[in-house]
Scaffold this active site. Sequence first.
Site, PDB file in Angstrom:
ATOM      1  N   SER A 158       0.845  -1.189   0.000  1.00 17.54           N
ATOM      2  CA  SER A 158       0.000   0.000   0.000  1.00 17.54           C
ATOM      3  C   SER A 158       0.886   1.246   0.000  1.00 17.54           C
ATOM      4  O   SER A 158       1.644   1.455  -0.945  1.00 17.54           O
ATOM      5  CB  SER A 158      -0.962  -0.036   1.179  1.00 17.54           C
ATOM      6  OG  SER A 158      -1.952   0.961   1.066  1.00 17.54           O
ATOM      7  N   ASP A 166      -9.041  -5.125  -5.732  1.00 16.11           N
ATOM      8  CA  ASP A 166      -8.616  -4.004  -4.896  1.00 16.11           C
ATOM      9  C   ASP A 166      -9.475  -2.767  -5.180  1.00 16.11           C
ATOM     10  O   ASP A 166      -9.450  -2.219  -6.284  1.00 16.11           O
ATOM     11  CB  ASP A 166      -7.141  -3.690  -5.164  1.00 16.11           C
ATOM     12  CG  ASP A 166      -6.515  -2.841  -4.071  1.00 16.11           C
ATOM     13  OD1 ASP A 166      -7.255  -2.068  -3.429  1.00 16.11           O
ATOM     14  OD2 ASP A 166      -5.297  -2.940  -3.860  1.00 16.11           O
ATOM     15  N   HIS A 175      -7.694  -5.207  -1.191  1.00 15.12           N
ATOM     16  CA  HIS A 175      -6.443  -4.459  -1.059  1.00 15.12           C
ATOM     17  C   HIS A 175      -5.328  -5.252  -0.397  1.00 15.12           C
ATOM     18  O   HIS A 175      -4.159  -4.968  -0.619  1.00 15.12           O
ATOM     19  CB  HIS A 175      -6.692  -3.165  -0.283  1.00 15.12           C
ATOM     20  CG  HIS A 175      -5.501  -2.267  -0.214  1.00 15.12           C
ATOM     21  ND1 HIS A 175      -4.753  -1.926  -1.322  1.00 15.12           N
ATOM     22  CD2 HIS A 175      -4.908  -1.631   0.832  1.00 15.12           C
ATOM     23  CE1 HIS A 175      -3.764  -1.130  -0.967  1.00 15.12           C
ATOM     24  NE2 HIS A 175      -3.838  -0.930   0.333  1.00 15.12           N
TER      25      HIS A 175
END
Length: 711
Positions: free
Chosen positions: A582, A657, A689
Amino acid sequence: MQKVLLLFILLASTTVGAQQLQMTLEDAILGRYTYLNPETPEGLSWKNDRFFTFIENDTLWGEDARNGERFTVISQNKLNSALGPDDNNTISHLAGYSWANDKWLLLQHNDCYFVFDPEEEKPEVEIKLPAEAENAVFNLPGKFVAFTVDDDLFVTFSNGKTIQITNDGGNGVVNGKTVHRSEFGITNGIFNSPEGNYIAFYRKDETMVTDYPLVDFMGRVAEHTPVKYPMAGMNSHHVTVGVYNINSGETVFLDTGGDPEHFLTNLAWSPDEKHVYLFELNRGQDQMQLNCYDVESGKKKKTLFKETDNKYVEPLHPIRFSKVNENEFYYLSRKDGWFHVYKYNTNGKLLQQITKGEWEVTGILGLDEKEKSLFVEATTESPLERHLYRVETASGNMEKLSEEEGIHSGMLSPGGSFIIDAFNGPEIPSITGLISAKGKKIRTLHQAPNPLKDFALGENKLVSVPSVNGKTELTGRLILPVGFNPSKKYPVIVYVYGGPHSQLVDKSWHNSARWWQYYMAAQGYIAFTMDNRGTNNRGRDFETAVHRQLGVLETKDQMQGIEYLKSLPFVDTERIGVHGWSYGGFMTLNLMLRHPEVFKVGVAGGPVVDWSMYEVMYGERYMDRPQENVTGYEETNMINHVVNLDGKLMLIHGAQDDVVVMQHSMKFLRECIKQGKQVDFFVYPIHPHNVRGKDRLHLMEKVSRYFFENL
């Protein structure tokens, strides 16, 4: 001969007994939060100011805080017998209980809510919800549960009556659910009033927001499953707050007015249920005001105060009303640069700043009955620790209640007489103790054994690194390989996140290390992690330094960590790798592309590549709108740095995601192809995600192998 044989057997058994286990990847990934997670007391909760309860052997026990005497509250078997023969009512585990008051338990199982009297061994309230109910919120005085089905709001009462409150849900309209993509401290969308006469709720209109295409590939024919995704600089959704009157059956919407793309957050009810208080933030996120609304009319009565900042204001906590004077409230704000507690009256007058200093209040535990003492968790000792404090509300004088180095979290009894102190430290897995409101140790309730005691682990130590400006001290965590030999050279894997609202290094157990880092240390790698500027618990200036240029200062600070590593004689400076997910995936790309001469291998998971493709609420807070910060968006766009790619790089992304959408990786890969840059790529079908559950073992094996093969 017999003596020699006996000596050999004794030596052999001693050697075997002294051998330690090597951590496997399964231990590191699946064991971290199961069999290698320290034990803690289950279901700890205060019943009243004197007694607390906990679960042990399928029984709910009570304990007297003063003398330690224990008693049975109710067993699981007795509870199920009292609830009756309906299998749907059978409680399989007590863990989800709470105290509705000091007499009744609140339990939720399957689609049923129960209020249960353990002394009388009988249910007082029973509410059954439809199977498709979500986001349920119970209210004891009103004896109802408010919940959503699809995108509409409903309420079911203890008499079995169900009312549909909204009828416009669907086709881009959502009622009773979280809004603003769960930023600004928002965790839910239903807010029952204290006495159960009203239900406030969010209504979100997303019809103006772009449909973002996601595809479910698992059916016979792939299915288009779009989501609403407001990208930076584009249309954002519109939020309003409705208030449903239980008695009249009518709904009034608060007249918040102004820009429909503003943010409404941290809703709080006044104790008398006559008013709703809201923090309202402009889309630019640099101007905030606390507004008070009349419940019956929905009209704004007043603005209590405003906060502005040339970077951003981020409200995270609703106000807490005084129980001594309902015209006063407490507020946790960073308005002076650090999170501190303020006291206001309902005319908006600041009565007092209760806590002060260059440290952060990380949590409010509560107050004593007369509100002469406030109890908080704070970083007064160090940003690496959390301790418990009693603060005199009149003077602001503080008394430290916890002693041991580490991370303490407290649970204050309802009257403020006792605190259950749960803490862990670098070498302490978990200890739960009971202390008085004045900090006197009463007794230890639970001490966890060390689940890693049989494992061979690399040495774990904290190191201090100056930031690039030379003024700020950064903290890193260094884990040396198992069987470390200072005369050898070892490769390094940097694990990075680096984004706002994060802290990867502190003085919790093992300095907050990931067990995967211990696994890699067992394979002969040095594991390093450091918190750069932009991360949590070091004040507003430390966090906001990265504003409008995400990744730039963070990378400079991380390179200070690299310089520290290079100064160590046992570091192989030709073999340095980096991994993150991320924001950490974004930082992995920053480090690989801005410093290709340093990083040989990188694995970027779910990486942000271009902030103009990220969502409005988070993205515009830290970068402003793309049209307002053209230079910043260009500089932080990783596609513009692909030309520098030199080492081995793998991107990993979840096919579903909806946070960092696949478009980021696709555009990056396309640019790599255009420039003839070789890069590896792997997709996890069905995963959003992050990759959770058993599939995470597959993920971390892939990440680990990439380093084994290339570093």
